[in-house]
Scaffold this motif. Sequence first.
Motif, PDB file in Angstrom:
ATOM      1  N   PHE A  39    -117.646  51.436  30.250  1.00  0.00           N
ATOM      2  CA  PHE A  39    -118.889  51.201  29.701  1.00  0.00           C
ATOM      3  C   PHE A  39    -119.463  52.492  28.840  1.00  0.00           C
ATOM      4  O   PHE A  39    -119.961  52.164  27.884  1.00  0.00           O
ATOM      5  N   ILE A  40    -119.438  53.624  29.350  1.00  0.00           N
ATOM      6  CA  ILE A  40    -120.062  54.756  28.848  1.00  0.00           C
ATOM      7  C   ILE A  40    -119.291  54.962  27.410  1.00  0.00           C
ATOM      8  O   ILE A  40    -119.808  55.142  26.435  1.00  0.00           O
ATOM      9  N   ASN A  41    -117.986  54.955  27.495  1.00  0.00           N
ATOM     10  CA  ASN A  41    -117.414  54.994  26.316  1.00  0.00           C
ATOM     11  C   ASN A  41    -117.721  54.167  25.189  1.00  0.00           C
ATOM     12  O   ASN A  41    -117.977  54.318  24.079  1.00  0.00           O
ATOM     13  N   ALA A 144    -117.078  40.709  31.000  1.00  0.00           N
ATOM     14  CA  ALA A 144    -117.544  39.241  30.592  1.00  0.00           C
ATOM     15  C   ALA A 144    -116.611  38.538  29.445  1.00  0.00           C
ATOM     16  O   ALA A 144    -116.622  37.375  29.707  1.00  0.00           O
ATOM     17  N   ASP A 145    -115.642  39.284  29.123  1.00  0.00           N
ATOM     18  CA  ASP A 145    -114.773  38.706  28.048  1.00  0.00           C
ATOM     19  C   ASP A 145    -113.401  38.215  28.881  1.00  0.00           C
ATOM     20  O   ASP A 145    -112.674  37.539  28.234  1.00  0.00           O
ATOM     21  N   ALA A 177    -114.636  45.739  26.271  1.00  0.00           N
ATOM     22  CA  ALA A 177    -113.721  45.341  25.269  1.00  0.00           C
ATOM     23  C   ALA A 177    -114.067  44.940  24.123  1.00  0.00           C
ATOM     24  O   ALA A 177    -113.392  45.223  22.855  1.00  0.00           O
ATOM     25  N   THR A 178    -115.113  44.008  24.036  1.00  0.00           N
ATOM     26  CA  THR A 178    -115.625  43.518  22.593  1.00  0.00           C
ATOM     27  C   THR A 178    -116.830  44.259  22.356  1.00  0.00           C
ATOM     28  O   THR A 178    -117.189  43.852  21.109  1.00  0.00           O
ATOM     29  N   GLY A 179    -117.667  44.935  23.239  1.00  0.00           N
ATOM     30  CA  GLY A 179    -118.820  45.320  22.815  1.00  0.00           C
ATOM     31  C   GLY A 179    -119.976  44.426  23.051  1.00  0.00           C
ATOM     32  O   GLY A 179    -121.300  44.680  22.756  1.00  0.00           O
ATOM     33  N   LEU A 180    -119.724  43.358  23.655  1.00  0.00           N
ATOM     34  CA  LEU A 180    -120.760  42.270  23.847  1.00  0.00           C
ATOM     35  C   LEU A 180    -121.857  42.799  24.839  1.00  0.00           C
ATOM     36  O   LEU A 180    -121.360  43.321  25.674  1.00  0.00           O
TER      37      LEU A 180
END
Length: 197
Positions: A39-41, A144-145, A177-180
């Motif tokens: 999440f941080i990255n 969420a992905d 993973a997706t930035g969603l």
Amino acid sequence: MKVTKAELAHVAVKAEQYPKNQLPELALAGRSNVGKSSFINKMLNRKGLARTSGQPGKTQTLNFYEINERLYFVDVPGYGYAKVSKTERVAWGKMIETYLSEREELKAVLQLVDIRHRPSEDDQLMYNWMKHYGIPVILVATKADKIPKGKWQKQLTAIAKTLDKEASDPLLFFSSATGLGKDEAWRTILNHLKVTE
């Protein structure tokens, strides 16, 4: 928010090691394998700034990430991980409790939960503890992905119900993973800090 500068600025286990520059702080709390480092990255657009590990329970300190010289993300040790000694768990608990209950610069806690599962007993204890201390909470449902989009709302509803979520606490979905959900997370954070981009 456009992140132009981000670094691990302080590592602390006691109050005298906290930053002294009085920037607002947001703590990240969650189970050991919920994806705090990822999440941080993703939020900071830095691939390996927060070290992700296949071994849960790696973070044993309060890690202060300074962002744009305006605020800090504070990664606290993950909870609910059994493979550390009871003595270590007690020490972590004291360190986290001292920081969360006494730190004036702390403006909110981002509590990360896995969207695929109902919040654990540890998640519920953490949420209730923060409510007891009057700490604002932003709930972030990670990974969420990993489930179909059609199930997101059902899972969010289950999370809110299990935690007995207060209506004023935001509940966001997120995928590192997706930035969603990244833009919405930044909007919510900046709104809590009452700062503009």
